[in-house]
Design a protein around this motif. Structure first.
Motif, PDB file in Angstrom:
ATOM      1  N   ILE A 100      -8.355  11.548   2.123  1.00  0.00           N
ATOM      2  CA  ILE A 100      -7.217  12.315   1.590  1.00  0.00           C
ATOM      3  C   ILE A 100      -6.148  11.375   1.041  1.00  0.00           C
ATOM      4  O   ILE A 100      -5.707  11.512  -0.107  1.00  0.00           O
ATOM      5  N   VAL A 101      -5.723  10.422   1.842  1.00  0.00           N
ATOM      6  CA  VAL A 101      -4.576   9.603   1.449  1.00  0.00           C
ATOM      7  C   VAL A 101      -4.932   8.604   0.359  1.00  0.00           C
ATOM      8  O   VAL A 101      -4.070   8.242  -0.459  1.00  0.00           O
ATOM      9  N   LYS A 102      -6.177   8.155   0.343  1.00  0.00           N
ATOM     10  CA  LYS A 102      -6.606   7.244  -0.722  1.00  0.00           C
ATOM     11  C   LYS A 102      -6.440   7.912  -2.074  1.00  0.00           C
ATOM     12  O   LYS A 102      -5.895   7.323  -3.021  1.00  0.00           O
ATOM     13  N   TYR A 103      -6.885   9.160  -2.165  1.00  0.00           N
ATOM     14  CA  TYR A 103      -6.830   9.852  -3.448  1.00  0.00           C
ATOM     15  C   TYR A 103      -5.486  10.522  -3.696  1.00  0.00           C
ATOM     16  O   TYR A 103      -5.018  10.574  -4.840  1.00  0.00           O
ATOM     17  N   LYS A 104      -4.849  11.026  -2.653  1.00  0.00           N
ATOM     18  CA  LYS A 104      -3.582  11.742  -2.853  1.00  0.00           C
ATOM     19  C   LYS A 104      -2.401  10.803  -3.088  1.00  0.00           C
ATOM     20  O   LYS A 104      -1.448  11.159  -3.785  1.00  0.00           O
ATOM     21  N   THR A 105      -2.464   9.605  -2.516  1.00  0.00           N
ATOM     22  CA  THR A 105      -1.303   8.705  -2.543  1.00  0.00           C
ATOM     23  C   THR A 105      -1.580   7.352  -3.179  1.00  0.00           C
ATOM     24  O   THR A 105      -0.827   6.895  -4.043  1.00  0.00           O
ATOM     25  N   ALA A 106      -2.641   6.674  -2.738  1.00  0.00           N
ATOM     26  CA  ALA A 106      -2.805   5.259  -3.072  1.00  0.00           C
ATOM     27  C   ALA A 106      -2.999   5.001  -4.561  1.00  0.00           C
ATOM     28  O   ALA A 106      -2.444   4.044  -5.107  1.00  0.00           O
ATOM     29  N   PHE A 107      -3.783   5.842  -5.235  1.00  0.00           N
ATOM     30  CA  PHE A 107      -4.051   5.583  -6.647  1.00  0.00           C
ATOM     31  C   PHE A 107      -2.792   5.722  -7.504  1.00  0.00           C
ATOM     32  O   PHE A 107      -2.482   4.842  -8.307  1.00  0.00           O
ATOM     33  N   ILE A 111      -4.225  -7.526   3.768  1.00  0.00           N
ATOM     34  CA  ILE A 111      -3.655  -7.685   2.425  1.00  0.00           C
ATOM     35  C   ILE A 111      -3.446  -9.165   2.110  1.00  0.00           C
ATOM     36  O   ILE A 111      -3.852  -9.658   1.051  1.00  0.00           O
ATOM     37  N   MET A 112      -2.829  -9.884   3.033  1.00  0.00           N
ATOM     38  CA  MET A 112      -2.553 -11.302   2.804  1.00  0.00           C
ATOM     39  C   MET A 112      -3.843 -12.109   2.692  1.00  0.00           C
ATOM     40  O   MET A 112      -3.904 -13.114   1.978  1.00  0.00           O
ATOM     41  N   GLY A 113      -4.889 -11.648   3.374  1.00  0.00           N
ATOM     42  CA  GLY A 113      -6.168 -12.338   3.321  1.00  0.00           C
ATOM     43  C   GLY A 113      -6.868 -12.238   1.983  1.00  0.00           C
ATOM     44  O   GLY A 113      -7.810 -12.986   1.699  1.00  0.00           O
ATOM     45  N   LEU A 114      -6.413 -11.310   1.140  1.00  0.00           N
ATOM     46  CA  LEU A 114      -7.023 -11.125  -0.188  1.00  0.00           C
ATOM     47  C   LEU A 114      -6.223 -11.817  -1.291  1.00  0.00           C
ATOM     48  O   LEU A 114      -6.518 -11.633  -2.476  1.00  0.00           O
ATOM     49  N   ARG A 115      -5.251 -12.588  -0.903  1.00  0.00           N
ATOM     50  CA  ARG A 115      -4.363 -13.234  -1.878  1.00  0.00           C
ATOM     51  C   ARG A 115      -5.130 -14.055  -2.915  1.00  0.00           C
ATOM     52  O   ARG A 115      -4.831 -14.005  -4.109  1.00  0.00           O
ATOM     53  N   ARG A 126      -7.201  -3.410  -7.215  1.00  0.00           N
ATOM     54  CA  ARG A 126      -7.414  -2.096  -6.599  1.00  0.00           C
ATOM     55  C   ARG A 126      -7.739  -2.227  -5.109  1.00  0.00           C
ATOM     56  O   ARG A 126      -7.232  -1.453  -4.285  1.00  0.00           O
ATOM     57  N   ASP A 127      -8.557  -3.206  -4.744  1.00  0.00           N
ATOM     58  CA  ASP A 127      -8.904  -3.408  -3.332  1.00  0.00           C
ATOM     59  C   ASP A 127      -7.650  -3.651  -2.490  1.00  0.00           C
ATOM     60  O   ASP A 127      -7.487  -3.072  -1.404  1.00  0.00           O
ATOM     61  N   ILE A 128      -6.774  -4.497  -2.983  1.00  0.00           N
ATOM     62  CA  ILE A 128      -5.535  -4.807  -2.263  1.00  0.00           C
ATOM     63  C   ILE A 128      -4.628  -3.587  -2.201  1.00  0.00           C
ATOM     64  O   ILE A 128      -4.091  -3.239  -1.138  1.00  0.00           O
ATOM     65  N   LEU A 129      -4.482  -2.905  -3.329  1.00  0.00           N
ATOM     66  CA  LEU A 129      -3.536  -1.790  -3.417  1.00  0.00           C
ATOM     67  C   LEU A 129      -4.023  -0.551  -2.680  1.00  0.00           C
ATOM     68  O   LEU A 129      -3.210   0.269  -2.247  1.00  0.00           O
ATOM     69  N   MET A 130      -5.334  -0.400  -2.508  1.00  0.00           N
ATOM     70  CA  MET A 130      -5.838   0.703  -1.700  1.00  0.00           C
ATOM     71  C   MET A 130      -5.485   0.496  -0.233  1.00  0.00           C
ATOM     72  O   MET A 130      -5.068   1.440   0.456  1.00  0.00           O
ATOM     73  N   ILE A 131      -5.651  -0.725   0.265  1.00  0.00           N
ATOM     74  CA  ILE A 131      -5.254  -1.011   1.652  1.00  0.00           C
ATOM     75  C   ILE A 131      -3.765  -0.731   1.834  1.00  0.00           C
ATOM     76  O   ILE A 131      -3.331  -0.112   2.805  1.00  0.00           O
ATOM     77  N   MET A 132      -2.982  -1.165   0.837  1.00  0.00           N
ATOM     78  CA  MET A 132      -1.540  -0.980   0.895  1.00  0.00           C
ATOM     79  C   MET A 132      -1.158   0.496   0.864  1.00  0.00           C
ATOM     80  O   MET A 132      -0.306   0.961   1.633  1.00  0.00           O
TER      81      MET A 132
END
Length: 265
Positions: A106-113, A238-242, A139-145
């Motif tokens: 729900i939150v991935k599609y409703k909010t993260a994108f 998130i920091m690990g994907l820098r 996108r990988d980083i911003l989805m986690i965020m």
């Protein structure tokens, strides 16, 4: 382009407040609750949505990447509407269906994108970035965020004051598939505590003793401590994907983190 994102969020929130029977938004009465608005709010939401495309056409139609911007906005709108559908369909589901997996979807599609990926992708398009791998890394980083941001939202809906939040939290009353609930109901609660959820969740009004009973149950199950651990784990991921970013400056991600990490409202 910034205004296009603002208008996108604006119309989605006008519609969301109507569907959720919300009372306040950012410290003010929801738009549909004004006496001279009411159901007109639905058409207002559609009208605001069209402003996105009017602005894009007026300022960007002569540029080679115009069609990419339009496609991104349409795809983002579709993704968000899918998330909203998953959210509203919860009214037809039982509490047993409110799993962490469903919440994440729900939150991935409703909010993260729309809140996190779309603004960055728009900037990347204008900057001339064409490497698909770079878009995927962002996108990988911003989805986690974005997912972490919504867990924050769910936590604050329960624990922040209306003055802090800018609205009255209604997740318990509205029987929302939320992060707190999914953790408590499926992992932490005893049979007796599950029975309390079954009796009260989605069946009590805001700011009532029954709602407070649910909040007290969350606290007894140590959800504030579990949430803080989840927050730190999300930050570390998130920091690990820098190093995955090759063209987009890490300062872009830091600007997002600076606004949301450990926020209180």
């Amino acid at each position: 382009l910034g205004w296009c994102i603002e208008w996108l969020q604006g119309w989605l929130l006008v519609a969301d407040d109507f569907m959720d029977d919300s009372q306040t938004r950012r410290g003010q009465k929801c738009w549909y609750l004004h006496d001279d608005v009411q159901k007109i709010a639905i058409n207002d939401a559609f009208f605001i949505e069209m402003l996105v495309y009017k602005v894009l056409k007026r300022h960007f139609c002569h540029l080679p990447y115009y069609s990419q911007l339009v496609d991104l906005m349409m795809e983002t709108t579709f993704q968000t509407e899918c998330g909203q559908l998953l959210d509203t369909l919860c009214m037809n589901l039982t509490l047993k269906d409110f799993t962490e997996q469903r919440w994440t979807l729900i939150v991935k599609y409703k909010t993260a994108f729309y809140s996190f990926y779309a603004p960055v992708a728009m900037g990347m398009i204008v900057a001339g970035i064409t490497d698909v791998a770079e878009y995927n890394s962002c996108r990988d980083i911003l989805m986690i965020m974005g997912i972490y941001f919504q867990a924050q939202d769910d936590y604050l809906d329960c624990y922040a004051t209306p003055e802090q939040l800018g609205k009255i939290g209604t997740d318990i009353q509205d029987k929302k598939c939320g992060w707190l609930f999914a953790q408590a109901y499926h992992t932490l609660a005893s049979k007796e505590q599950v029975a309390v959820f079954d009796k009260l969740y989605g069946k009590c009004k805001v700011q009532t003793p029954e709602e407070q009973q649910i909040k007290d149950l969350y606290t007894a199950l140590k959800l504030p401590e579990i949430y803080k651990k989840y927050e730190e784990e999300s930050y570390s991921k998130i920091m690990g994907l820098r190093d995955a970013l090759k063209q987009v400056p890490w300062a872009v991600m830091e600007s997002f983190l600076g606004k949301i990490y450990k926020r209180q409202k």
